[in-house]
Design an enzyme around this catalytic site. Structure first.
Site, PDB file in Angstrom:
ATOM      1  N   GLY A   1     -31.433 -19.626   7.271  1.00 23.33           N
ATOM      2  CA  GLY A   1     -31.004 -19.205   8.349  1.00 23.33           C
ATOM      3  C   GLY A   1     -30.395 -20.185   9.276  1.00 23.33           C
ATOM      4  O   GLY A   1     -29.472 -19.753  10.041  1.00 23.33           O
ATOM      5  N   SER A   2     -30.953 -21.215   9.123  1.00 27.74           N
ATOM      6  CA  SER A   2     -30.454 -22.329   9.922  1.00 27.74           C
ATOM      7  C   SER A   2     -28.834 -22.723   9.636  1.00 27.74           C
ATOM      8  O   SER A   2     -28.051 -22.835  10.301  1.00 27.74           O
ATOM      9  CB  SER A   2     -31.014 -23.629   9.826  1.00 27.74           C
ATOM     10  OG  SER A   2     -32.326 -23.842  10.041  1.00 27.74           O
TER      11      SER A   2
ATOM     12  N   ASP B   1     -35.760 -13.137  12.378  1.00 28.55           N
ATOM     13  CA  ASP B   1     -37.145 -12.996  12.267  1.00 28.55           C
ATOM     14  C   ASP B   1     -37.290 -11.402  12.610  1.00 28.55           C
ATOM     15  O   ASP B   1     -38.347 -10.780  12.772  1.00 28.55           O
ATOM     16  CB  ASP B   1     -38.039 -13.631  13.540  1.00 28.55           C
ATOM     17  CG  ASP B   1     -37.968 -15.058  13.164  1.00 28.55           C
ATOM     18  OD1 ASP B   1     -37.632 -15.714  12.240  1.00 28.55           O
ATOM     19  OD2 ASP B   1     -38.155 -16.113  14.230  1.00 28.55           O
TER      20      ASP B   1
ATOM     21  N   SER C   1     -32.748 -15.063   7.828  1.00 30.49           N
ATOM     22  CA  SER C   1     -33.144 -16.110   6.917  1.00 30.49           C
ATOM     23  C   SER C   1     -33.963 -15.507   5.808  1.00 30.49           C
ATOM     24  O   SER C   1     -34.684 -14.489   6.112  1.00 30.49           O
ATOM     25  CB  SER C   1     -34.149 -17.018   7.808  1.00 30.49           C
ATOM     26  OG  SER C   1     -35.015 -17.766   7.051  1.00 30.49           O
TER      27      SER C   1
ATOM     28  N   HIS D   1     -40.151 -14.642   5.837  1.00 30.93           N
ATOM     29  CA  HIS D   1     -39.429 -13.867   6.467  1.00 30.93           C
ATOM     30  C   HIS D   1     -39.279 -12.517   6.001  1.00 30.93           C
ATOM     31  O   HIS D   1     -40.300 -12.211   5.034  1.00 30.93           O
ATOM     32  CB  HIS D   1     -37.893 -14.360   6.649  1.00 30.93           C
ATOM     33  CG  HIS D   1     -37.885 -15.451   7.555  1.00 30.93           C
ATOM     34  ND1 HIS D   1     -37.476 -15.521   8.730  1.00 30.93           N
ATOM     35  CD2 HIS D   1     -38.148 -16.831   7.294  1.00 30.93           C
ATOM     36  CE1 HIS D   1     -37.478 -16.670   9.329  1.00 30.93           C
ATOM     37  NE2 HIS D   1     -38.027 -17.583   8.562  1.00 30.93           N
TER      38      HIS D   1
ATOM     39  N   ASN E   1     -20.500 -27.174   2.711  1.00 31.61           N
ATOM     40  CA  ASN E   1     -20.996 -26.173   1.382  1.00 31.61           C
ATOM     41  C   ASN E   1     -22.306 -25.794   1.515  1.00 31.61           C
ATOM     42  O   ASN E   1     -23.024 -26.432   1.574  1.00 31.61           O
ATOM     43  CB  ASN E   1     -20.666 -27.057   0.359  1.00 31.61           C
ATOM     44  CG  ASN E   1     -20.767 -26.218  -0.904  1.00 31.61           C
ATOM     45  OD1 ASN E   1     -21.157 -25.038  -0.844  1.00 31.61           O
ATOM     46  ND2 ASN E   1     -21.069 -26.630  -2.053  1.00 31.61           N
TER      47      ASN E   1
HETATM   48  C1  LIG Z   1     -35.360 -17.447  15.053  1.00 35.41           C
HETATM   49  C2  LIG Z   1     -35.184 -18.345  13.583  1.00 35.41           C
HETATM   50  N1  LIG Z   1     -34.044 -18.566  13.389  1.00 35.41           N
HETATM   51  C3  LIG Z   1     -33.455 -19.611  12.209  1.00 35.41           C
HETATM   52  C4  LIG Z   1     -34.469 -20.062  11.461  1.00 35.41           C
HETATM   53  C5  LIG Z   1     -33.992 -20.891  10.564  1.00 35.41           C
HETATM   54  O1  LIG Z   1     -34.324 -20.287   9.309  1.00 35.41           O
HETATM   55  P1  LIG Z   1     -34.151 -21.196   7.850  1.00 35.41           P
HETATM   56  O2  LIG Z   1     -35.802 -21.671   7.789  1.00 35.41           O
HETATM   57  O3  LIG Z   1     -33.998 -20.332   6.688  1.00 35.41           O
HETATM   58  O4  LIG Z   1     -33.337 -22.337   8.115  1.00 35.41           O
HETATM   59  C6  LIG Z   1     -35.923 -19.587  11.992  1.00 35.41           C
HETATM   60  C7  LIG Z   1     -36.899 -20.105  10.811  1.00 35.41           C
HETATM   61  O5  LIG Z   1     -37.890 -19.452  10.738  1.00 35.41           O
HETATM   62  C8  LIG Z   1     -36.123 -18.645  12.989  1.00 35.41           C
HETATM   63  O6  LIG Z   1     -37.318 -18.515  13.236  1.00 35.41           O
END
Ligand SMILES: Cc1ncc(COP(=O)(O)O)c(C=O)c1O
Length: 520
Positions: A96-97, A206, A252, A257, A326
């Protein structure tokens, strides 16, 4: 007789299912969850992977195929997720990041007109309390986040602060998360974005499966005429999934999730196809070529391009129009995700049910806790269970809004409402309670009940932002004070709502909190 590869694969997959059935009982969704639950001894996780033999078979099958990099399973997952949401494209990434990074980076492309392109020093409005990687990509891409406060009751941005955050000629986008599965006020945010010609990125990490409804006339003005696929019309609202209202949105697929593939995420391109090309380029090394994995010359002009200062005919596969990354996941991850997608409607329903069970079980503790409300809700009352054979009461409309048939909420006069598929059950310990949220969290920990604070709380109080302010005071901008984000930081915590929770676990959580409050 020697077995054929197909026979061998079938046998391996049959044994895989048998193995999974024997070993993964505790990971099945309730009520099939086979974990023996001993209150106080068995941990009640706040979230976790929920799967059965289908996902394990898919992972092993795809691994045997050994495509490895994003390939056929990835392409199928992207198409299926896009179809579920009703968006133009979904693009898989490895978290998600990464999805947030790719979404923001896509809007920095030189291929956009200057007044829409996010250039270094341009501003993106976001909110103070939440998850750090909703905000970090703004800075990583050279832009300046402008923080507004949170409404502690919903966890979402105080949208009335948007106008004071706006700087003509500098503000290019709004990037907000739907807090813990609670949709933010999309009507107000979209009107603000249309007025100032801004992009909207919805961090939907989320919130997969949450819906937001706005009156038909308001939706039409904003350009929305249709509900998301499979959502019936009530004739008065346009109802769409969150993640399908903005220009880009992100998911994510990390285990807590709404669906998981271990690590993973997606960027949804809601309605403007060129954004897919830009996002894909940033995901895939910055390349100009858009050939799928294993394919050459999709454009039919592989050796005919002249771009940048490269010689004409330079191999398009090695032409880079952006400084990219990447950020692709692996094909076996997508294979797992495809099985999870099939279960998504049931997962969403379970999250709603679990939230309601916790809410009803703690309803009379209003002297100690402030409970979260969905955006636009003003109150919650337990559902009156209709007697057998009787229909549920009609939805009634009045000046003060209408009572949701679904979940017992009373709504404000905006005419908009939402149906969260909750990531968690958030409550705030009242300032007058004889215990703090940390004491409650410690007690729940001792009782083996998984709980979390609202991610990073007020992010501006985090060491990373305190240091950033010292190092580079102009790296971000704030609008006013942050009483809401601070309140969330000091008083909020959340319990899980994930589909693995059984009725016995929920009962135990409720009983434990009630006993703690009584002992207070
Ligand atoms: C609102 C939100 N954005 C982004 C992320 C990041 O997701 P990831 O852990 O897959 O990088 C999270 C992680 O829980 C999140 O709660």
């Amino acid at each position: 007789m020697n077995k054929t590869p197909a026979q061998l694969k079938a046998e391996i997959l049959r044994l895989t299912r048998e193995y999974s059935a024997l070993t993964h009982g505790a990971n099945r969704p309730a009520p099939d969850n086979a974990a023996p639950f001993v209150p106080g001894t068995t941990t009640v996780p706040y979230a976790g992977r929920v799967f059965n033999a289908d996902e394990v078979e898919a992972a092993v099958g795809s691994t045997l195929d050994f495509w490895l990099t994003l390939g056929p399973e990835g392409a199928a997952f992207e198409a299926e997720l896009a179809a579920f949401l009703g968006v133009k494209h979904s693009l898989l990434v490895n978290s998600g990041s990464s999805a947030n990074l790719v979404a923001l980076a896509a809007l920095t492309t030189h291929k956009l007109p200057a007044h829409r392109r996010i250039s270094p020093g341009d501003e993106v409005i976001t909110v103070a309390a939440g998850f750090p990687t909703t905000v970090a990509p703004i800075i990583q891409c050279g832009a300046v986040p402008v923080f507004i406060d949170n409404d502690p009751a919903t966890g979402n941005a105080r949208v009335e602060q948007l106008e004071s955050a706006h700087a003509a000629g500098k503000t290019k986008a709004v990037m907000l998360a739907h807090a813990l599965g609670n949709p933010f006020d999309l009507g107000t945010v979209l009107e603000f974005c249309r007025k100032h010609d801004l992009w909207l990125i919805e961090d939907n990490c989320d919130a997969l499966g949450c819906t937001y409804s706005m009156p038909v006339a308001r939706a039409h003005v904003l350009g929305f005429t249709e509900n998301s696929p499979g959502i019936p019309s009530d004739g008065r609202h346009v109802t769409r999934y969150t993640g399908t209202w903005g220009d880009l949105s992100t998911q994510s697929f990390y285990p807590p999730h709404h669906l998981t593939m271990g690590e993973g995420g997606a960027v949804n391109i809601v309605h403007r196809p060129p954004l897919k090309t830009y996002a894909e380029s940033f995901r895939d090394w910055g390349r100009d070529c858009w050939c799928a994995s294993g394919k050459d010359d999709t454009c039919g002009k592989r050796f005919q391009w002249q771009l940048g200062e490269l010689p004409k005919g330079y191999d398009h596969k090695y032409i880079y129009s952006h400084l990219g990354y990447n950020l692709k996941p692996l094909d076996p991850q997508a294979a797992i995700g495809r099985q999870q997608l099939k279960k998504l409607p049931a997962f969403i329903a379970a999250r709603k049910r679990n939230w309601e069970t916790l809410r009803a079980g703690l309803a009379d503790l209003g002297d100690y806790f402030d409970f979260s409300l969905p955006t636009h809700a003003t109150a919650w009352q337990p559902e009156e269970k209709p007697e057998t054979g009787k229909l549920k009461p009609e939805v009634t409309e009045s000046n003060s809004g209408f009572r949701s048939q679904v979940s017992g909420f009373t709504w404000d006069s905006s005419g908009s409402h939402c149906d969260p598929s909750w990531f968690g059950f958030m409550l705030r310990v009242q300032a007058t309670a004889p215990f703090s949220h940390t004491q409650l969290a410690q007690h729940l920990d001792q009782k083996k009940i998984g709980n979390r604070m609202f991610f990073g709380g007020n992010l501006l109080r985090q060491p990373a932002f305190v240091q950033l302010k010292r190092d580079r005071p102009t790296a971000f901008r704030v609008v006013g004070e942050f009483p809401g984000a601070d309140e969330i930081m000091h008083r909020a915590l959340f319990l899980g709502t994930y589909p693995g929770l059984t009725p016995a676990m929920l009962d135990y959580e409720i009983a434990t909190i009630r006993a703690f409050v009584r002992a207070g």
